[in-house]
Design an enzyme around this catalytic site. Sequence first.
Site, PDB file in Angstrom:
ATOM      1  N   GLN A  78       0.848  -1.195   0.000  1.00 25.46           N
ATOM      2  CA  GLN A  78       0.000   0.000   0.000  1.00 25.46           C
ATOM      3  C   GLN A  78       0.885   1.248   0.000  1.00 25.46           C
ATOM      4  OE1 GLN A  78      -3.572  -0.188   0.269  1.00 25.46           O
ATOM      5  NE2 GLN A  78      -3.427   1.948  -0.296  1.00 25.46           N
ATOM      6  N   PHE A  79       1.430   1.604  -1.184  1.00 23.72           N
ATOM      7  CA  PHE A  79       2.345   2.734  -1.254  1.00 23.72           C
ATOM      8  C   PHE A  79       1.681   4.053  -0.887  1.00 23.72           C
ATOM      9  CE2 PHE A  79       0.448   3.207  -5.405  1.00 23.72           C
ATOM     10  CZ  PHE A  79       0.527   4.560  -5.674  1.00 23.72           C
ATOM     11  N   THR A  80       0.356   4.113  -0.918  1.00 23.61           N
ATOM     12  CA  THR A  80      -0.315   5.370  -0.575  1.00 23.61           C
ATOM     13  C   THR A  80      -0.189   5.720   0.908  1.00 23.61           C
ATOM     14  OG1 THR A  80      -2.458   4.276  -0.329  1.00 23.61           O
ATOM     15  CG2 THR A  80      -1.938   5.214  -2.501  1.00 23.61           C
TER      16      THR A  80
END
Length: 147
Positions: A78-80
């Site tokens: 989940q790079f966000t």
Amino acid sequence: MRAVVQRVTEARVTVKGDVIGQIGPGLMILVCAMQGDGEPEADRLAERIAKLRIFKDEAGKMNLSLRDTQGSVLVVSQFTLAADLRGNRPGFSYAAPPAEGRRLYEHFAARMRAEGFATETGEFGADMAVNLVNDGPVTIWLDTATL
């Protein structure tokens, strides 16, 4: 590294309509490698999550760890979680570069397996649909910069 840990009764992740990871009771973990992170951060995060006492004991108190309950783990990249929100449109320059992010994501999942947990994963970089039943709800945010 950053993580959002959710206590779940069940969770699954699908890619293009195919279920690629699925668990029953346990933890769904959204995880993001940040710039400068390495294996020590991934290891520390996994160790901390393994010891979190966020499951109910017989008195209904959050006093049991994942190990105590023999729960499973679903790890989803989940790079966000690295969002820079100085403006109205988030930037993601605080996230590790994709190749390093993938390596640390896979290392983290392997570390959870090494801790003895049945561990499923999403697909790094894929457009995924994540479904879960949050138990409680219990949702914990962790950042190795503050652990």
